[in-house]
Design an enzyme around this catalytic site. Structure first.
Site, PDB file in Angstrom:
ATOM      1  N   TYR A 150       0.852  -1.187   0.000  1.00 55.89           N
ATOM      2  CA  TYR A 150       0.000   0.000   0.000  1.00 55.89           C
ATOM      3  C   TYR A 150       0.887   1.236   0.000  1.00 55.89           C
ATOM      4  O   TYR A 150       2.022   1.206   0.501  1.00 55.89           O
ATOM      5  CB  TYR A 150      -0.934  -0.015   1.222  1.00 55.89           C
ATOM      6  CG  TYR A 150      -1.871   1.164   1.268  1.00 55.89           C
ATOM      7  CD1 TYR A 150      -2.721   1.440   0.191  1.00 55.89           C
ATOM      8  CD2 TYR A 150      -1.910   2.019   2.369  1.00 55.89           C
ATOM      9  CE1 TYR A 150      -3.570   2.527   0.219  1.00 55.89           C
ATOM     10  CE2 TYR A 150      -2.765   3.108   2.408  1.00 55.89           C
ATOM     11  CZ  TYR A 150      -3.589   3.353   1.326  1.00 55.89           C
ATOM     12  OH  TYR A 150      -4.435   4.433   1.347  1.00 55.89           O
ATOM     13  N   TYR A 160      -3.002   4.641   9.712  1.00 54.49           N
ATOM     14  CA  TYR A 160      -2.443   3.399   9.151  1.00 54.49           C
ATOM     15  C   TYR A 160      -1.428   2.747  10.087  1.00 54.49           C
ATOM     16  O   TYR A 160      -1.096   1.584   9.940  1.00 54.49           O
ATOM     17  CB  TYR A 160      -1.839   3.652   7.772  1.00 54.49           C
ATOM     18  CG  TYR A 160      -1.792   2.399   6.923  1.00 54.49           C
ATOM     19  CD1 TYR A 160      -2.958   1.823   6.444  1.00 54.49           C
ATOM     20  CD2 TYR A 160      -0.583   1.789   6.617  1.00 54.49           C
ATOM     21  CE1 TYR A 160      -2.929   0.672   5.675  1.00 54.49           C
ATOM     22  CE2 TYR A 160      -0.542   0.632   5.850  1.00 54.49           C
ATOM     23  CZ  TYR A 160      -1.718   0.084   5.379  1.00 54.49           C
ATOM     24  OH  TYR A 160      -1.684  -1.065   4.633  1.00 54.49           O
TER      25      TYR A 160
END
EC number: 1.3.1.9
Length: 291
Positions: A150, A160
């Protein structure tokens, strides 16, 4: 659409938990394109998920393995070669997990034992898969290994957490091992940096629904779906991409090269008259507002 791109090829797919999993979609597409595969996940995930149903659907043997355990991986790869009748041609690593995210620990207040687990499961396991496969000479020449990544490996994304560190390590492993495996045996190793995708793992990220909307507005082509990611994986498993290796390949509708889009700007402008808590005086160290 079926083109027999993987006719006669054999592979191992890690991480197919349920139909929302990208690994599940890849397994189905690989089967449609003529490949035979084995499926692997942790024994607990196999019991709790639907991997066995997928195995029945595509006639694939399901072999439990902890990808952080070298002995488990040796057993998995040996059994896979037995079940598939020889060396394999491709591997998909679709594994990721962060106890810090699950437990709500902020990035500025990580539990380091949890961090060790995050890195081991989400990144170091990729090195272990490659190392075991190489020692067992398990992958055919011009084989292909892919891990899912990602863009948070390169940029900071709110919420995140330590998964960003894991993805950065994952991509580094692909480059370093890709050089070795490429020079020795013409095996290619790549990562795919996928759009945020609705999966069991993705939904665990803080503010994921807003992240999904933001990236959709930012990307000229919109977010890449899980099904589209599966199609992309198939091309990288095929012989059409034999000279692609050591790459982090962005599959995100153009998001990774955007600064600001009109759609995102217009949405931002709608909220300019509203007060944002982040404009208040700076938080104390234990508030973790920006984590």
């Amino acid at each position: 659409m079926m083109n027999n791109l993987l006719k006669g090829k054999k592979g191992i797919i890690f991480g197919a938990l349920n139909p929302d999993s990208i690994a599940w979609k890849v397994a189905v597409r690989a089967h449609e394109e003529g490949a035979t595969v084995t499926l692997s996940n942790t024994p607990v995930a196999i019991r709790m998920g639907e991997t066995n149903q997928l195995g029945e659907q595509i006639n694939a043997e399901v072999i439990g393995a902890d990808a952080t355990n070298v002995e488990d991986l040796e057993n998995l790869i040996k059994k896979s070669m037995e079940a598939l009748g020889g060396k394999i041609d491709f591997i998909l690593h679709s594994i990721g997990m962060s106890p810090n995210v699950r437990k709500g620990r902020h990035y500025s207040d990580l539990d380091y034992n949890y961090l060790d687990k995050t890195l081991d499961v989400s990144a170091v396991s990729f090195h272990k898969v490659l190392q075991v496969a190489r020692k067992l000479d398990a992958i055919n020449e011009w084989g292909s290994v892919i891990a899912l990544s990602y863009v948070a490996a390169q940029r900071s994304f709110f919420g995140y957490n330590d998964m960003a560190d894991a993805k950065a390590l994952l991509e580094s492993i692909a480059r370093s091992f890709g050089y070795i495996y490429g020079r020795e045996r013409n095996v290619r190793v790549n990562t795919i940096s996928q759009s945020p995708t609705i999966t069991t793992a993705g939904n665990g990220v803080k503010g994921f629904d807003r992240l999904l909307d933001f990236s959709e507005r930012m990307s000229p082509l919109g977010n890449a779906t899980g099904d589209e990611c599966a199609d992309y994986c198939i091309t990288l498993f095929s012989d059409l991409t034999k000279k692609v290796t050591m790459q982090n390949l962005f599959h995100d509708g153009g998001f990774s090269n955007m600064g600001m889009s009109l759609r995102a700007l217009e949405q931002y402008e709608k909220g300019l008259d509203k007060h944002c808590a982040c404009d208040d005086e700076k938080p104390s160290a234990d508030e973790h507002r920006y984590d």
